[in-house]
Design a protein around this motif. Sequence first.
Motif, PDB file in Angstrom:
ATOM      1  N   TYR A 234      26.514-110.871  29.489  1.00 56.32           N
ATOM      2  CA  TYR A 234      26.823-109.707  28.666  1.00 56.32           C
ATOM      3  C   TYR A 234      26.496-109.951  27.193  1.00 56.32           C
ATOM      4  N   ILE A 235      26.922-111.083  26.666  1.00 57.05           N
ATOM      5  CA  ILE A 235      26.681-111.353  25.242  1.00 57.05           C
ATOM      6  C   ILE A 235      25.185-111.337  24.947  1.00 57.05           C
ATOM      7  N   GLU A 236      24.414-111.903  25.856  1.00 54.01           N
ATOM      8  CA  GLU A 236      22.964-111.985  25.643  1.00 54.01           C
ATOM      9  C   GLU A 236      22.278-110.625  25.618  1.00 54.01           C
ATOM     10  N   GLN A 237      22.971-109.574  26.041  1.00 47.43           N
ATOM     11  CA  GLN A 237      22.378-108.233  25.960  1.00 47.43           C
ATOM     12  C   GLN A 237      22.041-107.844  24.519  1.00 47.43           C
ATOM     13  N   GLY A 238      22.719-108.509  23.569  1.00 47.09           N
ATOM     14  CA  GLY A 238      22.422-108.246  22.158  1.00 47.09           C
ATOM     15  C   GLY A 238      20.996-108.580  21.780  1.00 47.09           C
ATOM     16  N   TYR A 239      20.367-109.473  22.540  1.00 44.84           N
ATOM     17  CA  TYR A 239      18.963-109.817  22.272  1.00 44.84           C
ATOM     18  C   TYR A 239      18.040-108.622  22.489  1.00 44.84           C
ATOM     19  N   LYS A 240      18.515-107.621  23.212  1.00 43.57           N
ATOM     20  CA  LYS A 240      17.682-106.443  23.466  1.00 43.57           C
ATOM     21  C   LYS A 240      17.577-105.534  22.248  1.00 43.57           C
ATOM     22  N   GLY A 241      18.334-105.863  21.206  1.00 41.29           N
ATOM     23  CA  GLY A 241      18.261-105.098  19.972  1.00 41.29           C
ATOM     24  C   GLY A 241      17.461-105.830  18.906  1.00 41.29           C
ATOM     25  N   ASP A 242      17.385-105.216  17.751  1.00 42.46           N
ATOM     26  CA  ASP A 242      16.705-105.799  16.596  1.00 42.46           C
ATOM     27  C   ASP A 242      17.732-106.619  15.830  1.00 42.46           C
ATOM     28  N   LEU A 243      17.695-107.940  16.017  1.00 38.56           N
ATOM     29  CA  LEU A 243      18.735-108.807  15.479  1.00 38.56           C
ATOM     30  C   LEU A 243      18.663-108.934  13.963  1.00 38.56           C
ATOM     31  N   GLY A 244      19.814-109.283  13.393  1.00 38.04           N
ATOM     32  CA  GLY A 244      19.943-109.501  11.959  1.00 38.04           C
ATOM     33  C   GLY A 244      21.417-109.667  11.644  1.00 38.04           C
ATOM     34  N   LEU A 245      21.796-110.789  11.014  1.00 38.82           N
ATOM     35  CA  LEU A 245      23.206-111.071  10.781  1.00 38.82           C
ATOM     36  C   LEU A 245      23.896-109.952  10.015  1.00 38.82           C
ATOM     37  N   TRP A 246      23.240-109.404   8.996  1.00 38.40           N
ATOM     38  CA  TRP A 246      23.860-108.362   8.174  1.00 38.40           C
ATOM     39  C   TRP A 246      24.188-107.128   9.006  1.00 38.40           C
ATOM     40  N   LYS A 247      23.414-106.890  10.048  1.00 36.15           N
ATOM     41  CA  LYS A 247      23.645-105.709  10.883  1.00 36.15           C
ATOM     42  C   LYS A 247      24.949-105.819  11.669  1.00 36.15           C
ATOM     43  N   TYR A 248      25.381-107.070  11.926  1.00 31.70           N
ATOM     44  CA  TYR A 248      26.628-107.277  12.650  1.00 31.70           C
ATOM     45  C   TYR A 248      27.838-107.396  11.714  1.00 31.70           C
ATOM     46  N   LEU A 249      27.588-107.519  10.416  1.00 38.49           N
ATOM     47  CA  LEU A 249      28.684-107.719   9.473  1.00 38.49           C
ATOM     48  C   LEU A 249      29.210-106.433   8.852  1.00 38.49           C
ATOM     49  N   ILE A 250      28.356-105.447   8.696  1.00 38.64           N
ATOM     50  CA  ILE A 250      28.728-104.283   7.886  1.00 38.64           C
ATOM     51  C   ILE A 250      29.871-103.478   8.499  1.00 38.64           C
ATOM     52  N   ILE A 251      29.742-103.035   9.742  1.00 36.84           N
ATOM     53  CA  ILE A 251      30.785-102.196  10.337  1.00 36.84           C
ATOM     54  C   ILE A 251      32.094-102.965  10.516  1.00 36.84           C
ATOM     55  N   PRO A 252      32.094-104.168  11.131  1.00 38.74           N
ATOM     56  CA  PRO A 252      33.353-104.911  11.216  1.00 38.74           C
ATOM     57  C   PRO A 252      33.945-105.217   9.844  1.00 38.74           C
ATOM     58  N   GLY A 253      33.086-105.571   8.881  1.00 38.80           N
ATOM     59  CA  GLY A 253      33.578-105.878   7.538  1.00 38.80           C
ATOM     60  C   GLY A 253      34.259-104.695   6.892  1.00 38.80           C
ATOM     61  N   CYS A 254      33.645-103.524   7.020  1.00 32.85           N
ATOM     62  CA  CYS A 254      34.249-102.310   6.445  1.00 32.85           C
ATOM     63  C   CYS A 254      35.563-101.968   7.132  1.00 32.85           C
ATOM     64  N   PHE A 255      35.585-102.066   8.454  1.00 29.38           N
ATOM     65  CA  PHE A 255      36.791-101.717   9.203  1.00 29.38           C
ATOM     66  C   PHE A 255      37.932-102.690   8.899  1.00 29.38           C
ATOM     67  N   ILE A 256      37.631-103.984   8.913  1.00 33.90           N
ATOM     68  CA  ILE A 256      38.660-104.978   8.613  1.00 33.90           C
ATOM     69  C   ILE A 256      39.143-104.828   7.182  1.00 33.90           C
ATOM     70  N   GLY A 257      38.213-104.523   6.272  1.00 29.46           N
ATOM     71  CA  GLY A 257      38.607-104.288   4.884  1.00 29.46           C
ATOM     72  C   GLY A 257      39.583-103.126   4.752  1.00 29.46           C
ATOM     73  N   LEU A 258      39.317-102.047   5.465  1.00 29.51           N
ATOM     74  CA  LEU A 258      40.235-100.900   5.445  1.00 29.51           C
ATOM     75  C   LEU A 258      41.602-101.265   6.017  1.00 29.51           C
ATOM     76  N   MET A 259      41.601-102.081   7.080  1.00 24.36           N
ATOM     77  CA  MET A 259      42.876-102.506   7.672  1.00 24.36           C
ATOM     78  C   MET A 259      43.673-103.370   6.695  1.00 24.36           C
ATOM     79  N   VAL A 260      42.991-104.249   5.966  1.00 25.32           N
ATOM     80  CA  VAL A 260      43.660-105.107   4.985  1.00 25.32           C
ATOM     81  C   VAL A 260      44.259-104.265   3.871  1.00 25.32           C
ATOM     82  N   VAL A 261      43.477-103.314   3.359  1.00 24.82           N
ATOM     83  CA  VAL A 261      43.975-102.436   2.287  1.00 24.82           C
ATOM     84  C   VAL A 261      45.175-101.635   2.773  1.00 24.82           C
ATOM     85  N   ASN A 262      45.085-101.132   3.990  1.00 24.57           N
ATOM     86  CA  ASN A 262      46.187-100.357   4.562  1.00 24.57           C
ATOM     87  C   ASN A 262      47.449-101.210   4.698  1.00 24.57           C
TER      88      ASN A 262
END
Length: 310
Positions: free
Chosen positions: A2-30
């Motif tokens: 299952y994890i390896e299914q990510g290889y089927k996309g266009d990889l890039g570390l920043w692409k995996y950081l933005i949404i979780p980072g924004c969501f976690i940031g909102l949770m911290v502020v809350n």
Amino acid sequence: MYIEQGYKGDLGLWKYLIIPGCFIGLMVVNYIAILFSPVSVEDSMAQMINALGSNIVLILVLAPLAVGLFVVLGWTKLVHSQTITSLTTSRKKIDWKRVFFAFAIWGLATIVLTFVGIYLSPEDYVFNFKLVPFLSLAVIGIVLIPLQTSFEEYLFRGHMMQGLGIATKNRWVPLIVTSVLFGLMHLGNPEVEKLGYGIMIYYIGTGFFLGIITLMDEGLELALGFHAANNLIGALLLTADWTAFQTNSLYRDISNPVLGWDVLVPVFIIFPILLIIFSKKYGWTDWKQKLVGKVLSKEEFLIEEITQNG
């Protein structure tokens, strides 16, 4: 794989950081806002419900998370150039029978456990049924709650798990990190304020359970069904003045809330039983590799895909 299914996309570390980072940031502020607020979460919820009604407040709570689902799916499709199927499962297509089986088994368990609790301590509950408000709740819940729970699954067990697994080349890091973060996401819930941090055993334990079934079953289907049943059936059956979902449910818990066996039993008894049921039904094997083993490189994954597909 299952994890390896990510290889089927266009990889890039920043692409995996933005949404979780924004969501976690909102949770911290809350959470920081809650800590420094002169008004408790319970009182704040009560004020909103008195002003707007419980159904409107429920919509306000659920709607941003429901929108979040489409953000995650849209990001996957447009930025990762990855199919929704490969974000969901290692199978050729999403197995909806798995979703509905997990929903049914946990929905039934939730109903049984709720009514056992009512039978054993009838003085702690009042019958709360009112036809029109309940039907309104049912419509809101059926439409929005599966979107809310699916957002959390696609974010934690999908987007983050694939990204962390590919980055670290193992399975135990994404299992631990996503499970703990999933639990910590609930720190702002009124249950934590009322019962104390011990309730995090349940939230983090649930995160581990969902992560385990995702890795063992090589897909999100069981987690999607379980999570939807947990929140939807729970919201329809039971509410209290100190819970995150305060609804026009069938029953209202009027007891003085205490942290007790009901936190430990699901994590240490019921979830292991469900793991046994799922493992027998779906023929799970090689637990060590699937839970803590290495993640294939892209080249290894492509060779494996070619081999499996003949």
